[in-house]
Enzyme design. Sequence first.
Site, PDB file in Angstrom:
ATOM      1  N   ASP A   1      40.754 104.093  -4.354  1.00  0.00           N
ATOM      2  CA  ASP A   1      42.095 103.895  -3.823  1.00  0.00           C
ATOM      3  C   ASP A   1      42.883 105.179  -4.101  1.00  0.00           C
ATOM      4  O   ASP A   1      43.107 105.549  -5.257  1.00  0.00           O
ATOM      5  CB  ASP A   1      42.744 102.685  -4.512  1.00  0.00           C
TER       6      ASP A   1
ATOM      7  N   ARG B   1      59.642 105.552 -14.571  1.00  0.00           N
ATOM      8  CA  ARG B   1      58.681 106.338 -13.787  1.00  0.00           C
ATOM      9  C   ARG B   1      59.442 107.265 -12.844  1.00  0.00           C
ATOM     10  O   ARG B   1      60.312 106.828 -12.099  1.00  0.00           O
ATOM     11  CB  ARG B   1      57.791 105.373 -12.998  1.00  0.00           C
TER      12      ARG B   1
ATOM     13  N   PHE C   1      45.715  99.025 -10.116  1.00  0.00           N
ATOM     14  CA  PHE C   1      46.877  98.485  -9.416  1.00  0.00           C
ATOM     15  C   PHE C   1      46.566  97.026  -9.067  1.00  0.00           C
ATOM     16  O   PHE C   1      45.485  96.726  -8.549  1.00  0.00           O
ATOM     17  CB  PHE C   1      47.121  99.305  -8.145  1.00  0.00           C
TER      18      PHE C   1
ATOM     19  N   TYR D   1      52.972 105.242   3.052  1.00  0.00           N
ATOM     20  CA  TYR D   1      54.433 105.305   2.852  1.00  0.00           C
ATOM     21  C   TYR D   1      54.852 106.004   1.573  1.00  0.00           C
ATOM     22  O   TYR D   1      56.027 106.085   1.266  1.00  0.00           O
ATOM     23  CB  TYR D   1      55.045 103.902   2.919  1.00  0.00           C
ATOM     24  N   LYS D   2      53.892 106.501   0.794  1.00  0.00           N
ATOM     25  CA  LYS D   2      54.252 107.206  -0.438  1.00  0.00           C
ATOM     26  C   LYS D   2      54.353 108.703  -0.140  1.00  0.00           C
ATOM     27  O   LYS D   2      55.271 109.139   0.532  1.00  0.00           O
ATOM     28  CB  LYS D   2      53.237 106.872  -1.527  1.00  0.00           C
TER      29      LYS D   2
HETATM   30  C1  LIG Z   1      51.110 101.498  -3.270  1.00  0.00           C
HETATM   31  C2  LIG Z   1      49.742 101.075  -3.578  1.00  0.00           C
HETATM   32  C3  LIG Z   1      49.098 100.138  -2.787  1.00  0.00           C
HETATM   33  C4  LIG Z   1      49.827  99.497  -1.643  1.00  0.00           C
HETATM   34  O1  LIG Z   1      49.104  98.524  -0.982  1.00  0.00           O
HETATM   35  P1  LIG Z   1      49.667  97.895   0.359  1.00  0.00           P
HETATM   36  O2  LIG Z   1      48.733  96.802   0.647  1.00  0.00           O
HETATM   37  O3  LIG Z   1      49.636  98.960   1.412  1.00  0.00           O
HETATM   38  O4  LIG Z   1      51.066  97.412   0.092  1.00  0.00           O
HETATM   39  C5  LIG Z   1      47.788  99.822  -3.089  1.00  0.00           C
HETATM   40  N1  LIG Z   1      47.151 100.402  -4.129  1.00  0.00           N
HETATM   41  C6  LIG Z   1      47.753 101.313  -4.916  1.00  0.00           C
HETATM   42  C7  LIG Z   1      47.009 101.945  -6.038  1.00  0.00           C
HETATM   43  C8  LIG Z   1      49.071 101.660  -4.679  1.00  0.00           C
HETATM   44  O5  LIG Z   1      49.671 102.547  -5.450  1.00  0.00           O
END
Ligand SMILES: *Cc1c(COP(=O)(O)O)cnc(C)c1O
Length: 414
Positions: free
Chosen positions: A199, A373, A128, A224-225
């Site tokens: 992560d 997705r 990511f 938030y997911k």
């Molecule tokens: C959604 C997501 C994030 C989000 O990071 P924020 O800093 O909280 O916005 C980070 N890493 C991954 C793999 C994600 O899917």
Amino acid sequence: MSKVPTRADAVQLDRLDRLAAYRARFSLPADVCYLDGNSLGALPRGTSARLHQVIEQQWGHDLIRSWNAHGWIDLPQRIGAALAPLVGASADEIIVCDSVSVNLFKLLSAALRRNDPRKVILTEASNFPTDVYVAQGLVRTGVSAAELRVVPRTELECNLDEHVAVLLLTHVDYQSAAAHDIRRLTDQAHRAGALVLWDLSHSVGAMPLSLADDQVDFAVGCGYKYLCGGPGAPAFAFVAQRHLPQLESALVGWMGHQQPFAFAIDYRPADGIDRLLCGTPPILSMMALEVGVQLIAEIGITAIREKSQALTEFFRQCVEPWLAESGLRWGSPLNPTQRGSHLSLHHPAAHAIVQALIAQRVIGDFRAPDLVRLGFAAPYVSFVDVWEAADRLREMMRTGSYDQPQYHVRAKVT
Ligand SMILES: *Cc1c(COP(=O)(O)O)cnc(C)c1O
């Protein structure tokens, strides 16, 4: 079910679904198939009432006394403790604070410090982007004397050499949903003398995790997911007990001080995981996240994983017969044990297809360059939702109705 599933099959599966009743615990529009809980989890019904009470009673009436009287000050630890069983950790190894990006910065710097004199952060090119950006920022600013090595997914293991300080990976790939084997890679990294930072943004709340059993060193995850904490909900950070006494992050603040209210001018870290705190926790967001975490824990992570696998498999059965001729191409592992809780389909017109689906009340998202997705959050997605989504997609691909100018317009957020 070897034949093409019918809507009646979906109805029957919903009847047998032991989690079906939990859908009523979420506030969702009746006419929407919400397949984007992997980006923004749905709103638990309890959240509005909770926030209303916190705002009116605690903030409005009790005012600053609430920091003690209503335990505001302990929320980072309290929600961490509620999260612990979902990730297979102990309560004192998890803290809820900041965003995933900020927590990555803290833990990457701590891992480099811990594994000195090794300098290399090893990660994969398909990670990511924020994970890679944070590492690039650390390297560029010289906060830690580090070096970033970004390699293809298939070359991670052969790059675990004597220079690697920390292996930085995302468990479930945000594009393909392919899941890494946490235990195997953690073990391999350790045998090469490296630490691991996982992560868990696309796996926490969707599948069971066993951070302690797998000997994971550090981890972060998103609120938030699948945890349904609300837009921009705080994230969490995990540090294995064995690393806590020496843990030194490059980003410290008064909330992580041993005695914040002594207002001493020199920083002294709090004992344990508390030292990862920086500034004042966002109480309203924390309260909303707590409702989500409690609800996911109540439903049960094993049951959630079981149903999510059934949902993704059902979608696959629904689309399989016509997928090839539609021009859509499967973008996720075929084996449900090797993927997370979303599915991806490649198509050159993916953006327009997603917009056209949304216009037909099937909400998924587009990921550049060419992915449709769809997320299958088990607590509130039904088998009928899945069938309807597949059916509308089939019709759209058959008629080409997605190919209209309004569906090609790109908004800021896709
Ligand atoms: C959604 C997501 C994030 C989000 O990071 P924020 O800093 O909280 O916005 C980070 N890493 C991954 C793999 C994600 O899917």
